[in-house]
Scaffold this motif. Structure first.
Motif, short mmCIF file in Angstrom:
data_model
loop_
_atom_site.label_atom_id
_atom_site.label_comp_id
_atom_site.label_asym_id
_atom_site.label_seq_id
_atom_site.Cartn_x
_atom_site.Cartn_y
_atom_site.Cartn_z
N PHE A 143 10.81 11.09 -21.38
CA PHE A 143 10.87 10.20 -20.23
C PHE A 143 10.37 10.94 -18.99
O PHE A 143 10.70 12.10 -18.77
CB PHE A 143 12.30 9.71 -19.99
N HIS A 151 11.60 4.95 -12.63
CA HIS A 151 12.04 5.32 -13.97
C HIS A 151 13.49 4.92 -14.21
O HIS A 151 13.88 4.64 -15.34
CB HIS A 151 11.86 6.83 -14.20
N GLU A 154 13.39 1.22 -15.09
CA GLU A 154 12.77 1.06 -16.41
C GLU A 154 13.78 1.31 -17.52
O GLU A 154 13.86 0.55 -18.48
CB GLU A 154 11.59 2.03 -16.55
N ARG A 155 14.56 2.37 -17.40
CA ARG A 155 15.55 2.67 -18.42
C ARG A 155 16.69 1.65 -18.40
O ARG A 155 17.22 1.28 -19.44
CB ARG A 155 16.11 4.09 -18.22
N TRP A 156 17.05 1.18 -17.21
CA TRP A 156 18.10 0.15 -17.10
C TRP A 156 17.68 -1.12 -17.82
O TRP A 156 18.44 -1.70 -18.60
CB TRP A 156 18.39 -0.14 -15.63
N THR A 158 15.67 -1.52 -20.21
CA THR A 158 15.51 -1.35 -21.65
C THR A 158 16.67 -1.96 -22.42
O THR A 158 16.48 -2.51 -23.51
CB THR A 158 15.41 0.16 -22.00
N ARG A 159 17.88 -1.89 -21.86
CA ARG A 159 19.07 -2.37 -22.58
C ARG A 159 19.78 -3.53 -21.89
O ARG A 159 20.80 -4.01 -22.39
CB ARG A 159 20.08 -1.22 -22.73
N CYS A 171 24.88 4.62 -20.54
CA CYS A 171 23.68 4.94 -21.31
C CYS A 171 22.61 5.55 -20.41
O CYS A 171 21.90 6.49 -20.82
CB CYS A 171 23.13 3.69 -21.99
N LEU A 172 22.49 5.01 -19.20
CA LEU A 172 21.49 5.53 -18.26
C LEU A 172 21.78 6.98 -17.89
O LEU A 172 20.86 7.80 -17.78
CB LEU A 172 21.47 4.65 -17.00
N ASP A 175 20.49 8.98 -20.60
CA ASP A 175 19.02 9.01 -20.53
C ASP A 175 18.54 10.09 -19.57
O ASP A 175 17.64 10.87 -19.87
CB ASP A 175 18.49 7.66 -20.03
#
Length: 272
Positions: A143, A151, A154-156, A158-159, A171-172, A175
């Motif tokens: 990442f 970014h 983007e990761r937030w 994702t789920r 989870c973030l 990450d």
């Protein structure tokens, strides 16, 4: 009485391994998915601790464990499980592995069969050669931190379609601890998964395959897995039992801890 879950570190020649431990009774080791940490088992450990001695480690390169000085293989990760068991003076245990953790748990069952009582493989999806290459490329790049902070979003996102905000936040955090380089656990799976079916044929211990009915969806969305490749565990381990968790997502161990704990307890207590 509530059993306290404590936190500790194990020193190894490749760095420190963080782990959580608590409870009494027969030992149960919990191995998480990528790019999560032992936080994946926070709710489950609290439920199981009155009945079992539960141990959840952060795989090296994830969570609060050190990143190893070289790329680790599934066999390397399996060895770290044994190092922790030796440190805790545990001769035999049962293991629950979630996706990445399932591959590692299976390798422990093959390479260190004398150390295992029972095996639980949770959402341990199968991948073909094309998918393995995609997974390898994804985790080789890792990442990337972006100047505008995008970014994070983007990761937030994702789920966000299957996780409530509080769990997505947890989870973030996991990450963010992986940013800035390759993610070795993902690379390890990409190099192991295609040959895993032959490897897992050597598993002899009682095995439960636990799968959420919605767990494959995020992987299918990104072209990382196909439904037709998901019968591999029953083929590789014909003596295994199967349990389908209705509505279970890839994060069902957090989201459905009560239901998962019942499945785990029933299996571990079977034929005692």
């Amino acid at each position: 009485m509530k059993k306290t879950i404590k936190k500790a570190f194990l020193d190894t020649e490749d760095g420190q391994i963080f782990y959580r431990i608590g409870g009494e009774g027969e030992p149960l080791v919990l191995l998480h998915m990528t790019p999560r940490s032992s936080d994946e088992f926070q709710e489950l450990m609290a439920i199981l601790a009155p009945k079992y001695r539960v141990i959840a480690m952060d795989l090296m390169g994830l969570g609060n464990s050190d990143k190893p000085p070289r790329e680790y293989s599934i066999a390397d990760y399996a060895k770290t499980v044994i190092l922790l068991l030796d440190e805790l003076e545990i001769q035999k245990c049962s293991i629950l592995g979630s996706l990445t953790g399932g591959y590692i748990a299976g390798e422990v069952a093959v390479s260190y069969s004398d150390r295992l009582n029972k095996l639980i493989l949770c959402n341990t999806h199968g991948f073909d050669a094309e998918e393995a290459e995609k997974i390898g490329e994804r985790y080789r790049q890792g990442f990337t931190i972006k100047e505008d902070g995008s970014h994070l979003m983007e990761r937030w996102l994702t789920r966000s379609n299957y996780l409530e905000a509080e769990l997505n936040h947890r989870c973030l955090i996991d990450d963010l601890k992986t940013f800035g380089g390759p993610i070795y656990t993902g690379l390890a799976v990409s190099k192991y998964c295609v040959s895993a079916q032959e490897r897992f044929k050597l598993i002899q211990c009682p095995t439960l395959v636990c799968t959420g009915t919605k767990a494959l969806e995020p992987l299918e969305k990104y072209g990382l897995a196909k439904a037709e490749n998901q019968g591999w565990l029953s083929e590789a381990i014909p003596h295994s039992q199967a349990f389908e968790v209705k509505g279970g997502t890839i994060c069902m161990i957090n989201q459905m801890a009560e239901e998962i704990s019942t499945v785990v307890i029933d299996f571990l207590d079977e034929n005692k």
